[in-house]
Motif scaffolding. Structure first.
Motif, PDB file in Angstrom:
ATOM      1  N   LEU A 173       0.841  -1.193   0.000  1.00  0.00           N
ATOM      2  CA  LEU A 173       0.000   0.000   0.000  1.00  0.00           C
ATOM      3  C   LEU A 173       0.878   1.246   0.000  1.00  0.00           C
ATOM      4  CD1 LEU A 173      -2.669  -1.029   2.670  1.00  0.00           C
ATOM      5  CD2 LEU A 173      -2.831  -1.231   0.188  1.00  0.00           C
ATOM      6  N   HIS A 174       0.267   2.384  -0.297  1.00  0.00           N
ATOM      7  CA  HIS A 174       0.989   3.644  -0.221  1.00  0.00           C
ATOM      8  C   HIS A 174       1.165   4.031   1.245  1.00  0.00           C
ATOM      9  CE1 HIS A 174       1.961   7.903  -0.790  1.00  0.00           C
ATOM     10  NE2 HIS A 174       2.303   7.565  -2.034  1.00  0.00           N
ATOM     11  N   THR A 175       2.255   4.685   1.551  1.00  0.00           N
ATOM     12  CA  THR A 175       2.542   5.038   2.938  1.00  0.00           C
ATOM     13  C   THR A 175       1.543   6.035   3.514  1.00  0.00           C
ATOM     14  OG1 THR A 175       4.064   6.752   2.134  1.00  0.00           O
ATOM     15  CG2 THR A 175       5.000   4.591   2.689  1.00  0.00           C
ATOM     16  N   ALA A 176       0.815   6.742   2.665  1.00  0.00           N
ATOM     17  CA  ALA A 176      -0.151   7.725   3.158  1.00  0.00           C
ATOM     18  C   ALA A 176      -1.411   7.066   3.702  1.00  0.00           C
ATOM     19  CB  ALA A 176      -0.528   8.703   2.042  1.00  0.00           C
ATOM     20  N   ALA A 177      -1.634   5.773   3.378  1.00  0.00           N
ATOM     21  CA  ALA A 177      -2.846   5.074   3.824  1.00  0.00           C
ATOM     22  C   ALA A 177      -2.638   4.537   5.238  1.00  0.00           C
ATOM     23  CB  ALA A 177      -3.177   3.934   2.864  1.00  0.00           C
TER      24      ALA A 177
ATOM     25  N   PRO B 202     -12.385  -2.985   2.834  1.00  0.00           N
ATOM     26  CA  PRO B 202     -11.398  -1.952   3.184  1.00  0.00           C
ATOM     27  C   PRO B 202     -10.049  -2.142   2.493  1.00  0.00           C
ATOM     28  CG  PRO B 202     -12.560  -2.702   5.149  1.00  0.00           C
ATOM     29  CD  PRO B 202     -12.934  -3.639   4.048  1.00  0.00           C
ATOM     30  N   ALA B 203      -9.598  -3.398   2.402  1.00  0.00           N
ATOM     31  CA  ALA B 203      -8.306  -3.654   1.746  1.00  0.00           C
ATOM     32  C   ALA B 203      -8.382  -3.314   0.261  1.00  0.00           C
ATOM     33  CB  ALA B 203      -7.902  -5.115   1.944  1.00  0.00           C
ATOM     34  N   ILE B 204      -9.520  -3.600  -0.361  1.00  0.00           N
ATOM     35  CA  ILE B 204      -9.685  -3.289  -1.784  1.00  0.00           C
ATOM     36  C   ILE B 204      -9.659  -1.779  -1.998  1.00  0.00           C
ATOM     37  CG2 ILE B 204     -11.325  -3.365  -3.706  1.00  0.00           C
ATOM     38  CD1 ILE B 204     -12.141  -6.145  -2.738  1.00  0.00           C
ATOM     39  N   THR B 205     -10.323  -1.025  -1.103  1.00  0.00           N
ATOM     40  CA  THR B 205     -10.309   0.436  -1.255  1.00  0.00           C
ATOM     41  C   THR B 205      -8.887   0.979  -1.121  1.00  0.00           C
ATOM     42  OG1 THR B 205     -10.751   0.788   1.115  1.00  0.00           O
ATOM     43  CG2 THR B 205     -12.650   0.646  -0.357  1.00  0.00           C
ATOM     44  N   ASN B 206      -8.114   0.446  -0.183  1.00  0.00           N
ATOM     45  CA  ASN B 206      -6.731   0.913  -0.023  1.00  0.00           C
ATOM     46  C   ASN B 206      -5.913   0.662  -1.280  1.00  0.00           C
ATOM     47  OD1 ASN B 206      -6.815   2.042   2.517  1.00  0.00           O
ATOM     48  ND2 ASN B 206      -6.244   0.168   3.578  1.00  0.00           N
TER      49      ASN B 206
ATOM     50  N   PHE C 193      -7.242   0.442   8.173  1.00  0.00           N
ATOM     51  CA  PHE C 193      -7.431  -0.992   7.918  1.00  0.00           C
ATOM     52  C   PHE C 193      -6.144  -1.694   7.493  1.00  0.00           C
ATOM     53  CE2 PHE C 193     -11.212   1.419   6.498  1.00  0.00           C
ATOM     54  CZ  PHE C 193     -12.065   1.100   7.548  1.00  0.00           C
ATOM     55  N   ARG C 194      -5.070  -1.408   8.160  1.00  0.00           N
ATOM     56  CA  ARG C 194      -3.824  -2.121   7.895  1.00  0.00           C
ATOM     57  C   ARG C 194      -3.070  -2.272   9.206  1.00  0.00           C
ATOM     58  NH1 ARG C 194       0.002   1.928   4.375  1.00  0.00           N
ATOM     59  NH2 ARG C 194       1.316   0.064   4.520  1.00  0.00           N
TER      60      ARG C 194
END
Length: 469
Positions: A216-220, A312-316, A223-224
């Motif tokens: 994922l991008h660091t800005a997210a 949530p993971a899909i949106t990220n 849900f991680r």
């Protein structure tokens, strides 16, 4: 005059041929007892001969009649034979077609056990394409499953169960989700679509084995693992200005086509991406009861349901490019950017504040280009002279919670200790004990020392409540 018959059989044949009287006349003429033809005027023998000719003509006609009747019989017999042959051929054709139908049905049932050939209108076009990018999947460390058989085996379910869970129907008597509404903090209701156990198990498999393995991008921060609303708020502490954006209809705005495309971007075949996309999306439905039977009618196209463990993971993952573009823009303008689910936060101090208008305009442009919309009613610009919050965390001087809310929580705990939980409320839940337990845990996440005090107080309330009951 014919030759004299030489045998008795020839004699009988001659009599049958010309008649008895004409035969006698011939013999009398031959032996001289009667003059030859034409020697006597009005010879009575002429009458005899005429009768013989008539008899022969009649015999010939009778023979022709017998032949004609025999021909009709033969034609009738031939017609009956052709009819019998036709019926036999029709029966054989019927039996052959029935065998072919049964063989076709058996082959279809066998194919259904090994393949998925149709999953509903508008989503089945790519089910014959199992070509994948295996090298890319291997580089990502993802499971190699590009056919229905491989997917079912990996998830440990049958192909029939996989088809049942992924099938897209406009109208159905079965729903894979339980739908209910919960109140929002800001007012209104939020629709939650919680998957039934079988589908939830499959979505957890997708989450664990595929989605969580992608970077994922660091800005997210939502849900991680090792991220929370606290890590999302931390970069904005002591900023002079904080700008909060909210994405409108975040989950419903992510369509089935985008989810399918996401799985294809990982390297999966079109048939695998189709199945994964269907397993992770669902339309809004209306329950209709007809003749005592409930039908679930689709009102919209398929999209991410809020309540699925995979959503949530899909949106990220789908927001990776959005996060990259907004991060680059923020850095260019001297701002810091983070995202928690549908909450976008920018902060800055000093000379960078002159770019606030640019942040507002360019953020909206980038968000729209990425297929989302900003909820303008929730856009906020918070300056240091007032309480600044990021996803519920106060960030003016340090990570903390609203003093006003903490004071109100202490008062609620005191009232519960004094009078019991009956008639008391905290938040939107009807279960006040669960609500105060959850808020105490939330405080502990932000301020461990203060949260521990609240957790101990809630524990005492629960023990006292159990004792009284």
């Amino acid at each position: 005059m014919t030759d004299q018959p030489r045998t008795r059989q020839e004699l009988y044949d001659r009599i049958r041929e010309i008649g008895r009287e004409e035969f006698i006349l011939e013999e009398m003429i031959r032996y001289g007892f009667w003059p030859a033809q034409g020697e006597i005027p009005q010879d009575p023998a002429d009458e005899i001969r005429r009768q013989g000719e008539i008899i022969r003509e009649l015999n010939e006609l009778r023979q022709q009649s017998r032949q004609l009747q025999n021909e009709k019989f033969l034609r009738k017999q031939a017609l009956q034979q052709r009819l019998a042959e036709s019926r036999q051929k029709q029966q054989e054709t019927k039996e052959r077609r029935e065998r072919e139908r049964q063989e076709k049905s058996a082959n279809w049932q066998q194919r259904k056990q090994q393949e998925i050939l149709y999953l509903g209108d508008g989503v089945s076009a790519g089910l014959n394409n199992s070509n994948s990018e295996v090298e890319r999947l291997q580089n990502y460390g993802l499971p190699i499953c590009n056919t229905p058989e491989e997917i079912a085996a990996a998830i440990d379910i049958s192909i029939g169960q996989l088809r049942f869970l992924a099938f897209s129907r406009k109208t159905s008597t079965i729903s894979h989700y339980i739908r209910f509404k919960i109140p929002k903090k800001t007012g209104g209701d939020r629709l939650i679509s919680a998957p039934m156990p079988r589908l939830k198990k499959v979505q957890h498999w997708l989450l664990t084995n595929i989605l969580e393995k992608m970077a994922l991008h660091t800005a997210a921060h939502g849900f991680r693992t090792q991220h929370s609303i606290v890590t999302n708020a931390q970069p904005h502490v002591q900023a002079e200005v904080i700008i909060n954006f909210d994405l409108k209809d975040f989950f419903p705005s992510i369509s089935y086509q985008r989810v399918k495309g996401l799985f294809q971007s990982f390297g999966y075949s079109e048939i695998a991406a189709t199945i994964f996309g269907l397993l992770c999306t669902e339309p809004e439905i209306e329950e209709v009861e007809i003749d005592g039977k409930t039908y679930f009618v689709a009102l919209t196209n398929r999209h991410l349901p809020q309540g699925s463990p995979a959503s949530p993971a899909i949106t990220n993952l789908l927001c990776r490019r959005l996060d990259k573009r907004l991060t680059q823009m923020a850095e260019d303008l001297g701002f810091v950017y983070t995202r928690y689910a549908d909450d976008l936060t920018f902060s800055a101090s000093g000379n960078s504040l002159r770019h606030i208008c640019n942040i507002l305009k360019r953020t909206e442009s980038i968000v729209n280009h990425e297929g989302f919309k900003i909820n303008e009613q929730k856009t906020r610009i918070l300056r240091k002279n007032r309480q600044q919050e990021v996803t519920g965390i106060v960030v003016n001087e340090k990570i903390s919670l609203s003093k006003k809310e903490l004071k109100r929580f202490r008062a609620t705990l005191y009232q519960i200790e004094k009078d019991g939980p009956e008639g008391k409320r905290w938040g939107n839940s009807a279960d006040v004990i669960a609500s105060i337990q959850g808020f105490a845990n939330f405080v502990a996440m932000v301020n461990p020392e203060k949260g521990a005090e609240f957790q101990q107080q809630v524990k005492q309330i629960k023990e006292l409540y159990r004792h009284r009951n």
